[in-house]
Enzyme design. Structure first.
Site, PDB file in Angstrom:
ATOM      1  N   GLU A 168       8.846   1.086  -3.630  1.00 25.97           N
ATOM      2  CA  GLU A 168       8.011  -0.304  -3.331  1.00 25.97           C
ATOM      3  C   GLU A 168       8.481  -1.608  -4.049  1.00 25.97           C
ATOM      4  OE1 GLU A 168       3.708   0.222  -4.721  1.00 25.97           O
ATOM      5  OE2 GLU A 168       3.903   2.170  -4.189  1.00 25.97           O
ATOM      6  N   ASP A 221      -6.649  -2.366   4.062  1.00 27.37           N
ATOM      7  CA  ASP A 221      -5.172  -1.796   4.432  1.00 27.37           C
ATOM      8  C   ASP A 221      -4.902  -2.053   5.934  1.00 27.37           C
ATOM      9  OD1 ASP A 221      -6.149   0.533   1.898  1.00 27.37           O
ATOM     10  OD2 ASP A 221      -5.027  -1.217   1.669  1.00 27.37           O
ATOM     11  N   HIS A 280       0.954  -1.091  -0.023  1.00 29.08           N
ATOM     12  CA  HIS A 280       0.033  -0.114  -0.054  1.00 29.08           C
ATOM     13  C   HIS A 280       1.065   1.232   0.087  1.00 29.08           C
ATOM     14  CE1 HIS A 280      -3.502   2.551   1.108  1.00 29.08           C
ATOM     15  NE2 HIS A 280      -2.699   3.203   1.602  1.00 29.08           N
TER      16      HIS A 280
HETATM   17  C1  GRF Z   1       0.755   2.098  -7.594  1.00 30.92           C
HETATM   18  O1  GRF Z   1      -0.146   3.000  -7.239  1.00 30.92           O
HETATM   19  C2  GRF Z   1       1.354   1.670  -6.384  1.00 30.92           C
HETATM   20  O2  GRF Z   1       1.804   2.780  -5.562  1.00 30.92           O
HETATM   21  C3  GRF Z   1       0.509   0.632  -5.848  1.00 30.92           C
HETATM   22  O3  GRF Z   1      -0.351   0.199  -6.954  1.00 30.92           O
HETATM   23  C4  GRF Z   1      -0.356   0.982  -8.093  1.00 30.92           C
HETATM   24  C5  GRF Z   1       0.121   0.406  -9.418  1.00 30.92           C
HETATM   25  O4  GRF Z   1       1.304  -0.580  -9.283  1.00 30.92           O
HETATM   26  N1  GRF Z   1       0.853  -0.299  -5.099  1.00 30.92           N
HETATM   27  P1  GRF Z   1       1.873  -1.616 -10.090  1.00 30.92           P
HETATM   28  O5  GRF Z   1       2.837  -0.819 -11.055  1.00 30.92           O
HETATM   29  O6  GRF Z   1       0.739  -2.133 -10.899  1.00 30.92           O
HETATM   30  O7  GRF Z   1       2.595  -2.515  -9.462  1.00 30.92           O
END
Ligand code: GRF
Length: 193
Positions: A172, A143, A107
């Site tokens: 992330e 969450d 998240h």
């Molecule tokens: C992004 O906003 C990320 O912050 C959240 O999901 C969205 C897409 O992520 N975790 P991804 O590129 O599909 O992994």
């Protein structure tokens, strides 16, 4: 450990997770699934030689009907652990309890701050000087669940939701692979990077 990664969009976190599960890593990706058959991440997954599945949640009369298809794909692939990665659907308590202790999510905020959507705009609006992302175990409450890892970034002068989300997304990509490996290896204490 057989891992499924659930996506809704581009799947940049999925790509990093897949790339991390090699060599002596005790887990392997066995399925990438999406609630959107047009999700760009499905093409990336197929290009990486992965099994994919998709069900358009809008084509199903209920959340449960969509989840029944998802559950069947997970069972067919013999999945042990589910990693939600940019997966934008709220899962029912029934589905979540079936995967209790075996489902993770990333998240884009420093939980427990900013559960839900628009996390970056809310952090900027609040005048926060720090933001970041959290990997947690999935429980019925959105969450919530045990925090398994967090990565922090500075909020800079002039940051917009876009510039902040870009900075958080790259963290992330660092955090999730590290936390997933620790989780598979039985570690439950939070990793703070
Ligand atoms: C992004 O906003 C990320 O912050 C959240 O999901 C969205 C897409 O992520 N975790 P991804 O590129 O599909 O992994």
């Amino acid at each position: 450990t057989r891992v499924a990664i659930l996506i809704s969009g581009g799947g940049s976190n999925m790509v990093k997770l897949v790339e991390s599960m090699t060599g002596d890593h005790p887990a392997r990706p066995v399925l990438v699934a999406s609630n959107d058959p047009t999700a760009g991440g499905l093409v990336k997954a197929r290009d990486m030689g992965l099994e994919t599945a998709a069900a358009d949640h809008r084509a199903h009369e209920s959340r449960e009907a969509f989840e029944a298809i998802l559950q069947e794909a997970l069972e067919d692939a013999g999945v042990d652990l589910v990693a939600l990665a940019g997966f934008m659907r709220v899962l029912t308590p029934g589905f979540v309890s079936a995967w209790k202790g075996r489902m993770l999510n990333i998240h884009p905020s420093l939980l427990p701050k900013y559960r839900g959507l628009n996390t970056h705009a809310r952090a900027i609006e609040a005048g926060d000087t720090e933001a970041g992302c959290t990997v947690h175990e999935v429980v019925a409450d959105l969450d919530a669940g045990r925090i398994l890892g967090q990565a922090r970034v500075s909020v800079l002068e002039g940051d917009t939701p876009d510039t902040l989300s870009e900075r958080v997304l790259s963290r992330e990509h660092e955090l999730y692979p590290l936390v997933l490996r620790r989780f598979v290896e039985g570690e439950r204490s939070p990793l703070l990077i």
